[in-house]
Write an enzyme that holds these catalytic residues in place. Sequence first.
Site, PDB file in Angstrom:
ATOM      1  N   ARG A  41       0.854  -1.184   0.000  1.00 51.25           N
ATOM      2  CA  ARG A  41       0.000   0.000   0.000  1.00 51.25           C
ATOM      3  C   ARG A  41       0.896   1.242   0.000  1.00 51.25           C
ATOM      4  NH1 ARG A  41      -2.322   3.095   4.776  1.00 51.25           N
ATOM      5  NH2 ARG A  41      -3.649   4.589   3.707  1.00 51.25           N
ATOM      6  N   HIS A  72      -2.644  11.045   0.705  1.00 48.69           N
ATOM      7  CA  HIS A  72      -2.071  10.849   2.040  1.00 48.69           C
ATOM      8  C   HIS A  72      -1.387  12.169   2.423  1.00 48.69           C
ATOM      9  CE1 HIS A  72      -0.530   7.542   4.941  1.00 48.69           C
ATOM     10  NE2 HIS A  72      -0.143   8.706   5.458  1.00 48.69           N
ATOM     11  N   GLU A 131      -7.010   8.601   6.254  1.00 49.53           N
ATOM     12  CA  GLU A 131      -7.248   9.310   7.514  1.00 49.53           C
ATOM     13  C   GLU A 131      -7.733  10.745   7.318  1.00 49.53           C
ATOM     14  OE1 GLU A 131      -3.837   8.978  10.076  1.00 49.53           O
ATOM     15  OE2 GLU A 131      -3.741   6.805   9.918  1.00 49.53           O
ATOM     16  N   ASN A 158      -7.076   2.075  10.027  1.00 50.64           N
ATOM     17  CA  ASN A 158      -5.761   2.332  10.622  1.00 50.64           C
ATOM     18  C   ASN A 158      -5.953   2.400  12.129  1.00 50.64           C
ATOM     19  OD1 ASN A 158      -4.900   2.591   8.014  1.00 50.64           O
ATOM     20  ND2 ASN A 158      -4.288   4.745   8.180  1.00 50.64           N
ATOM     21  N   TYR A 197      -3.864   2.092  16.051  1.00 49.78           N
ATOM     22  CA  TYR A 197      -2.641   1.973  16.834  1.00 49.78           C
ATOM     23  C   TYR A 197      -2.923   1.800  18.322  1.00 49.78           C
ATOM     24  CZ  TYR A 197      -0.293   3.452  12.592  1.00 49.78           C
ATOM     25  OH  TYR A 197       0.171   3.507  11.298  1.00 49.78           O
ATOM     26  N   GLU A 199      -3.247   0.043   8.231  1.00 48.53           N
ATOM     27  CA  GLU A 199      -2.057   0.445   8.999  1.00 48.53           C
ATOM     28  C   GLU A 199      -2.175  -0.067  10.418  1.00 48.53           C
ATOM     29  OE1 GLU A 199      -0.954   4.586   9.262  1.00 48.53           O
ATOM     30  OE2 GLU A 199      -1.365   4.884   7.125  1.00 48.53           O
TER      31      GLU A 199
HETATM   32  O1  IFM Z   1       2.985   7.806   9.881  1.00 51.61           O
HETATM   33  C1  IFM Z   1       1.612   7.857  10.082  1.00 51.61           C
HETATM   34  C2  IFM Z   1       0.878   7.649   8.779  1.00 51.61           C
HETATM   35  O2  IFM Z   1       1.248   8.576   7.829  1.00 51.61           O
HETATM   36  C3  IFM Z   1      -0.606   7.762   9.006  1.00 51.61           C
HETATM   37  N1  IFM Z   1      -1.052   6.937  10.106  1.00 51.61           N
HETATM   38  C4  IFM Z   1      -0.314   6.977  11.321  1.00 51.61           C
HETATM   39  C5  IFM Z   1       1.163   6.806  11.069  1.00 51.61           C
HETATM   40  C6  IFM Z   1       1.936   6.874  12.389  1.00 51.61           C
HETATM   41  O3  IFM Z   1       1.734   8.099  12.994  1.00 51.61           O
END
Ligand code: IFM
Length: 449
Positions: free
Chosen positions: A78, A122, A167, A299, A301, A356
């Site tokens: 990606r 992006h 995002e 995405n 985290y 992500e």
């Molecule tokens: O690096 C970023 C990415 O560009 C978008 N999502 C989160 C990642 C980590 O912060």
Amino acid sequence: MTNTVQFPDGFLWGAATSSYQIEGAWQADGKGESIWDRFSHTPGKIKDASSGDVACDHYNLMPGDVALMADLGLQAYRFSLSWPRILPNGRTPSNSAGLDFYDRLVDELLAKNIAPFITLYHWDLPQALQEEGGWASRSTAEAFTTYADVVSQKLGDRVKNWITHNEPWVAAFMGYGNGEHAPGIKDMAQALRASHHLLLSHGWAVPVIRQNSPGAQVGITLNLSQVYAASSSWADLQAARYTDGFLNRWFLDPLYGRHYPADMVHTYRQQGHLPAESALVQPGDLEAIAVPTDFLGVNNYSRAIARDETAVNNPPTLLPNDNFTEMGWEVAPEGLRDLLLRLHLDYRIPKLYITENGASYGEGPDENGRIQDPRRQLFLQQYLGAIHQAVQAGVPLVGYFVWSLMDNFEWAFGYKQRFGIVYVNYETLERLPKDSAHWYRSVIQQNGW
Ligand code: IFM
């Protein structure tokens, strides 16, 4: 020996990057200036005063990077396209040298049996469009549709997976709301306008891509976090509802045909950030945004714990654990599992990818040149375990992209945060797979561990 965690046959394993974070070559071959070029060249905006001028120099080192992907066994890659590399002023005419770069990248990937997943946006908006108001202006959504047309005409015969935006929450609220990202504007009213135009441009681009790329799968990627109330007090439950509306529902609801969430519209109006609906949301906009898509990219985290700090007498019963990555983000894999279950139950999305997921840890080479990054491997293993639980429970999640293929420019943090499974020596530009990359290769080979 059988694996303890086994993903379904056909589960797709990949890695992700983005143009500004890895390409460098910021002025090469007719590329126009982006808002991130402008922002990173403005003193005080980036923690280590760096920029993406060179980054990983992927623009020049691309064939070697694709060979590395093949070596890791990646099945999909990606990446995003730099809009100003292709349309230097944001609009036609296009710059053939810029388009050719992506043409070569796609061919290189296909020759190695790696499926390209293209993200159109992006965050590196052409600066020329920012001069006209950027995403706060409706005309940027029109320009985006032309850009989608140009690239899908060129690459749509070979690329069959398209993501319109990465995002949009970050693009809108960090670009135009708190100003921590380019273009550095601090104005919630503009952020809300930007969020609408980002979504609208998605809605307009989807049919254009489908037209130019027969059989393509088209979707959008959102950054989403499961929100938990810090206690069961009314105040904290309200805070959780608000946080979920701000982070998640503001984008999910209109994309899945529910219009903007009424509670958030009410709040933003009361705060004076949202004009009367007719001024921003025009007839037909909500229908366009709700265009059916083939998949949602997620995405993720961490999780969010919401607390009403003003309410007294409600001690939190849920606190963050003590495990954080170097970004200061709590390691909370169960948040991803709960998020996936919630998306499945609440929105009945036909197909999901994790587009992500990953962790910033700073380990570098030891005296033998080996990079031991056990914390990243544990992070990935725990999050993949959580994803596996969601798949077992029936969530139609069909693939996973680790963030990131290689260390890169982490926006306002510069090069201090390293998310790669491959280490990049920024002096020599040498790439060195970390232990986590070797582990990921074995996960791909075995479709589990
Ligand atoms: O690096 C970023 C990415 O560009 C978008 N999502 C989160 C990642 C980590 O912060």
